[in-house]
Design an enzyme around this catalytic site. Structure first.
Site, PDB file in Angstrom:
ATOM      1  N   HIS A  99      -3.733   3.192   4.012  1.00 47.22           N
ATOM      2  CA  HIS A  99      -3.511   1.754   3.805  1.00 47.22           C
ATOM      3  C   HIS A  99      -4.602   0.892   4.420  1.00 47.22           C
ATOM      4  O   HIS A  99      -4.877  -0.203   3.947  1.00 47.22           O
ATOM      5  CB  HIS A  99      -2.101   1.368   4.224  1.00 47.22           C
ATOM      6  CG  HIS A  99      -1.123   1.839   3.194  1.00 47.22           C
ATOM      7  ND1 HIS A  99      -0.558   3.087   3.250  1.00 47.22           N
ATOM      8  CD2 HIS A  99      -0.727   1.282   2.039  1.00 47.22           C
ATOM      9  CE1 HIS A  99       0.191   3.245   2.180  1.00 47.22           C
ATOM     10  NE2 HIS A  99       0.114   2.171   1.426  1.00 47.22           N
TER      11      HIS A  99
ATOM     12  N   ARG B 201       3.144  -5.649  -2.774  1.00 48.37           N
ATOM     13  CA  ARG B 201       3.618  -4.727  -1.728  1.00 48.37           C
ATOM     14  C   ARG B 201       4.393  -5.537  -0.686  1.00 48.37           C
ATOM     15  O   ARG B 201       3.844  -5.946   0.326  1.00 48.37           O
ATOM     16  CB  ARG B 201       2.429  -4.031  -1.064  1.00 48.37           C
ATOM     17  CG  ARG B 201       1.701  -3.031  -1.939  1.00 48.37           C
ATOM     18  CD  ARG B 201       0.608  -2.332  -1.140  1.00 48.37           C
ATOM     19  NE  ARG B 201       0.136  -1.133  -1.798  1.00 48.37           N
ATOM     20  CZ  ARG B 201      -0.993  -1.048  -2.487  1.00 48.37           C
ATOM     21  NH1 ARG B 201      -1.766  -2.104  -2.620  1.00 48.37           N
ATOM     22  NH2 ARG B 201      -1.357   0.097  -3.042  1.00 48.37           N
TER      23      ARG B 201
ATOM     24  N   ARG C 138       7.648  -5.092  -5.497  1.00 50.32           N
ATOM     25  CA  ARG C 138       8.167  -3.788  -5.071  1.00 50.32           C
ATOM     26  C   ARG C 138       9.008  -3.980  -3.820  1.00 50.32           C
ATOM     27  O   ARG C 138       8.575  -4.651  -2.875  1.00 50.32           O
ATOM     28  CB  ARG C 138       7.009  -2.833  -4.789  1.00 50.32           C
ATOM     29  CG  ARG C 138       7.495  -1.454  -4.354  1.00 50.32           C
ATOM     30  CD  ARG C 138       6.369  -0.477  -4.229  1.00 50.32           C
ATOM     31  NE  ARG C 138       5.530  -0.754  -3.073  1.00 50.32           N
ATOM     32  CZ  ARG C 138       4.441  -0.055  -2.758  1.00 50.32           C
ATOM     33  NH1 ARG C 138       4.060   0.938  -3.547  1.00 50.32           N
ATOM     34  NH2 ARG C 138       3.735  -0.343  -1.696  1.00 50.32           N
TER      35      ARG C 138
ATOM     36  N   GLU D 162       5.894   8.484  -8.265  1.00 53.92           N
ATOM     37  CA  GLU D 162       4.950   8.903  -7.234  1.00 53.92           C
ATOM     38  C   GLU D 162       5.368  10.213  -6.570  1.00 53.92           C
ATOM     39  O   GLU D 162       4.652  10.750  -5.739  1.00 53.92           O
ATOM     40  CB  GLU D 162       4.747   7.801  -6.188  1.00 53.92           C
ATOM     41  CG  GLU D 162       6.005   7.165  -5.678  1.00 53.92           C
ATOM     42  CD  GLU D 162       5.744   5.923  -4.833  1.00 53.92           C
ATOM     43  OE1 GLU D 162       4.608   5.662  -4.448  1.00 53.92           O
ATOM     44  OE2 GLU D 162       6.726   5.218  -4.545  1.00 53.92           O
TER      45      GLU D 162
ATOM     46  N   ASN E 117      -1.593   7.127  -5.719  1.00 53.36           N
ATOM     47  CA  ASN E 117      -1.948   7.467  -4.328  1.00 53.36           C
ATOM     48  C   ASN E 117      -0.951   8.473  -3.761  1.00 53.36           C
ATOM     49  O   ASN E 117      -1.334   9.500  -3.195  1.00 53.36           O
ATOM     50  CB  ASN E 117      -1.941   6.218  -3.440  1.00 53.36           C
ATOM     51  CG  ASN E 117      -2.815   5.117  -3.987  1.00 53.36           C
ATOM     52  OD1 ASN E 117      -3.716   5.389  -4.768  1.00 53.36           O
ATOM     53  ND2 ASN E 117      -2.548   3.897  -3.595  1.00 53.36           N
ATOM     54  N   ASP E 118       0.328   8.152  -3.924  1.00 55.21           N
ATOM     55  CA  ASP E 118       1.350   9.067  -3.411  1.00 55.21           C
ATOM     56  C   ASP E 118       1.554  10.254  -4.350  1.00 55.21           C
ATOM     57  O   ASP E 118       1.844  11.358  -3.895  1.00 55.21           O
ATOM     58  CB  ASP E 118       2.683   8.330  -3.204  1.00 55.21           C
ATOM     59  CG  ASP E 118       2.719   7.638  -1.839  1.00 55.21           C
ATOM     60  OD1 ASP E 118       2.007   8.099  -0.928  1.00 55.21           O
ATOM     61  OD2 ASP E 118       3.444   6.648  -1.692  1.00 55.21           O
TER      62      ASP E 118
ATOM     63  N   ARG F 174      -2.449  11.682   2.630  1.00 56.38           N
ATOM     64  CA  ARG F 174      -3.503  10.781   2.133  1.00 56.38           C
ATOM     65  C   ARG F 174      -4.264  10.081   3.254  1.00 56.38           C
ATOM     66  O   ARG F 174      -5.326   9.506   3.039  1.00 56.38           O
ATOM     67  CB  ARG F 174      -2.917   9.739   1.167  1.00 56.38           C
ATOM     68  CG  ARG F 174      -1.833   8.905   1.781  1.00 56.38           C
ATOM     69  CD  ARG F 174      -1.061   8.112   0.741  1.00 56.38           C
ATOM     70  NE  ARG F 174      -1.567   6.770   0.578  1.00 56.38           N
ATOM     71  CZ  ARG F 174      -0.902   5.799  -0.036  1.00 56.38           C
ATOM     72  NH1 ARG F 174       0.277   6.034  -0.561  1.00 56.38           N
ATOM     73  NH2 ARG F 174      -1.421   4.606  -0.148  1.00 56.38           N
TER      74      ARG F 174
ATOM     75  N   CYS G 203      -0.605   1.827 -10.837  1.00 55.49           N
ATOM     76  CA  CYS G 203      -0.931   0.828  -9.810  1.00 55.49           C
ATOM     77  C   CYS G 203      -1.567   1.468  -8.572  1.00 55.49           C
ATOM     78  O   CYS G 203      -1.806   0.798  -7.582  1.00 55.49           O
ATOM     79  CB  CYS G 203       0.306   0.031  -9.401  1.00 55.49           C
ATOM     80  SG  CYS G 203       1.591   1.052  -8.671  1.00 55.49           S
TER      81      CYS G 203
HETATM   82  C1  PEP Z   1       0.443   2.124  -5.271  1.00 53.44           C
HETATM   83  C2  PEP Z   1       0.922   3.057  -4.499  1.00 53.44           C
HETATM   84  O1  PEP Z   1       1.679   2.758  -3.399  1.00 53.44           O
HETATM   85  P1  PEP Z   1       1.091   2.555  -1.928  1.00 53.44           P
HETATM   86  O2  PEP Z   1       1.384   1.157  -1.544  1.00 53.44           O
HETATM   87  O3  PEP Z   1       1.854   3.561  -1.130  1.00 53.44           O
HETATM   88  O4  PEP Z   1      -0.375   2.837  -1.995  1.00 53.44           O
HETATM   89  C3  PEP Z   1       0.661   4.475  -4.765  1.00 53.44           C
HETATM   90  O5  PEP Z   1       1.239   5.336  -4.086  1.00 53.44           O
HETATM   91  O6  PEP Z   1      -0.157   4.750  -5.669  1.00 53.44           O
END
Ligand code: PEP
Length: 593
Positions: free
Chosen positions: A202, A309, A346, A449, A472-473, A483, A520
């Site tokens: 992050h 987020r 989200r 994810e 990402n996840d 990650r 996303c």
């Molecule tokens: C967009 C995502 O969420 P995060 O905020 O965990 O990166 C992801 O996991 O791709």
């Protein structure tokens, strides 16, 4: 002496400036022995610092608003109690008397002793008091640092410093917590360098959202670089050049000017719709962390917010979480800023590398969780805290009266979770109706994810309006790669055939079911993946506003139908990255050397 450190480039571009080191332990502790005759004076320093911090806590307590949660006052009482506890103060004095340690050293030595005792306690509640003790000692150490005319180098103090008029500054740290990164969001730094982290940690994501060069995972930058060193960040190559030669500086100043020109050129695409050569319209949405980011989204030409987020509203609050009204105002601000374009909010995705100061009513803390990425996080946390979840849902639904709002749920793995979410939504709608609050239809979507969600997608699609793929996840859980862990960052591979299969399959199944699907995760904002995502049939991308122009440029030059024809071969390829690059460049008439 000039030298280089290498790491993982996570936000592109060149930054040149002086290093500002942020301490990983919040306060630098000076260690020295005092003279025999200075014992009384040193003990007085301990007492003065203790009294100053006690006064701070008392004032904070008095200033608490009437509607503040009662836990806050209780927490301040605990801190005050610890501050006056003989086990802390009496024993700290003893270190000074027996060993002639200076006050700071004596405090940290006693903290270590007490922390070990807390660790050995059977009772969870008492074990958790260790964090309170650490916070109290940190405050005392900051007070001692200030008394000596030193400025503590923790994130909050660095933000407060007025750097105006100085050379451009680059922030160097062992690690920067997402909450601290948020504090830096509107700060003066021109680049970030950290020892740990990966491409989609992050810290990296927030650095990209700030559109400034960043390199993470250098392992040792914060140890090798000194305060005020001249440093170049090469955010394309992942290199940090410390004390560069004049020729090197000149070369990088030239590159910096070139990339600024390129940005200015791309910015001119702002009002151009994202349409492929064969006429396929593509939605380019923005990922935002705070309502004010919606302004940058509109400026970059986003056609909506694909991911708000919301967890970032819950950070940097010293344990107090935002209530319904505060959340509602934040969501409404984003919705109004987007002027009728959709805003996908989200629900909180806390846990793992985004811990809250207070993780639950029982003050469950991040450091006690064995494997936070797989623990009580995201929707699991929301469902375990039903009243907080419903509070967030009410705030989101109320914002829907001001524009198009979509509700997105993170980390869904079970159909039963969707059933519980739908029940909560129903309750919330009823509560709002009873209270005479306005709201409109809010589409429900889930993040894909976790591989389980991708595998059972046809079933999930029967219950939701849209899906958003969090690559990402998805990569983290598919490949079992943390990650944020730079030790396995080389194995974090978006081109892995398993990842591509899950992506292609999820996009195809969603389209076949007539449901909208978007990506996303960071793959959506990286132009290296634009062609393959188009080839899979993706027509909605969500990314940081700063990434929109270069992805748009890629889309304007793509022929979606021709790309789609290459997809079957890529899905059976042993080396999809090499084959995709070759196939895509050939179909554009580019010859590869
Ligand atoms: C967009 C995502 O969420 P995060 O905020 O965990 O990166 C992801 O996991 O791709």
């Amino acid at each position: 002496m000039s030298f280089q450190v290498f790491g993982i480039p996570v936000s592109r571009g060149v930054a040149i400036g002086r290093a500002v080191l942020v301490a990983s332990s919040r306060v630098d502790v000076a260690h020295y022995f005092i003279a025999d005759g200075a014992v009384d004076a040193e003990i007085q320093r301990v007492l003065n610092a203790r009294d100053e911090v006690a006064l701070e806590f008392e004032t904070l307590k008095q200033d608490l608003p009437a509607d503040a949660p009662h836990e806050l006052a209780a927490l301040l009482d605990v801190h005050l109690m610890l501050l006056h506890d003989e086990a802390l103060i009496g024993s700290t004095k003893q270190w000074i008397i027996d060993r002639r340690y200076n006050a700071e050293w004596a405090f940290s030595a006693q903290l270590e002793v007490l922390a070990r005792q807390f660790d050995e306690m059977e009772d969870d509640y008492l074990r958790e008091r260790k964090a309170d003790l650490e916070q109290v000692v940190e405050r005392v150490l900051s007070s001692l640092a200030r008394e000596q005319g030193r400025v503590p180098t923790d994130a909050a103090s660095v933000v407060q410093r007025d750097f105006a008029g100085e050379d451009p500054l680059l922030l160097v740290a062992a690690d920067i917590a997402p909450a601290d990164m948020m504090q830096f969001k509107r700060s003066v730094f021109h680049g970030f360098i950290t020892d740990i982290g990966g491409k989609t940690s992050h810290t990296a994501i927030v650095a990209r959202s700030m559109d400034i060069p960043a390199i993470v995972g250098t392992r040792e930058a914060s140890r090798l670089i000194r305060q005020d060193d001249w440093v170049i960040i090469d955010g394309d190559a992942g290199a940090v050049i410390v004390n560069p030669s004049p020729i090197m500086l000149e070369e990088y100043r030239f590159r910096q000017r070139q990339s600024e020109l390129e940005r200015a050129r791309l910015a001119r695409l702002r009002h151009t719709p994202a349409v492929t050569l064969d006429g396929e319209r593509v939605e380019l949405h923005a990922n935002i962390e705070l309502p004010v980011d919606a302004v940058a989204a509109v400026e970059a030409g986003a056609t909506g917010v694909g991911l708000f987020r919301s967890e970032f509203l819950f950070m940097n609050r010293g344990g107090e979480l935002p209530g319904e009204e505060e959340q509602f105002l934040a969501y409404r601000a984003a919705v109004e800023a987007m002027r009728g374009m959709p805003v996908t909010i989200r629900t909180v995705d806390v846990g793992a590398d985004k811990p809250l100061d207070r993780m639950s009513a029982s003050e469950l803390r991040h450091e006690h969780v064995l494997n936070p990425a797989m623990g009580l996080r995201a929707i699991r946390w929301s469902l375990a805290e039903p009243s907080m979840f419903r509070q967030q849902l009410r705030a989101i639904y109320r914002a829907s009266a001001f524009g198009k709002v979509r509700l997105l749920i993170p980390m869904v793995a079970h159909l039963s979770e969707i059933r519980q979410i739908l029940e909560s939504v129903k309750k919330v709608q009823q509560q709002l109706t009873d209270a005479g609050r306005a709201f409109t239809k809010v589409e429900l979507g889930v993040m894909i994810e976790i591989p389980a969600a991708a595998v059972m997608l046809p079933l999930l699609l029967q219950h939701v309006d849209f899906v958003s793929i969090g690559t990402n996840d998805l990569i983290q859980y598919t490949l079992a790669i943390d990650r944020a862990d730079e030790a396995v960052a080389h194995l974090y591979d978006p081109w892995h055939p398993a990842v591509l299969h899950l992506l292609a399959q999820s996009i195809a199944q969603s389209r076949a079911a007539g449901k909208s699907v978007s990506v996303c995760g960071e793959m959506a904002g990286d132009p290296a993946f634009t062609d393959i995502l188009l080839a899979m049939g993706l027509r909605s991308f969500s990314m940081h506003p700063s990434q929109i122009p270069s992805v748009k440029q890629r889309i304007l030059r793509a022929d979606a139908a021709r790309l789609a024809r290459l997809m079957p071969d890529l899905l059976v390829s042993e080396d999809p990255q090499r084959d995709a690059e070759l196939a895509f460049s050939l179909q554009k008439g580019v010859t590869k050397s």
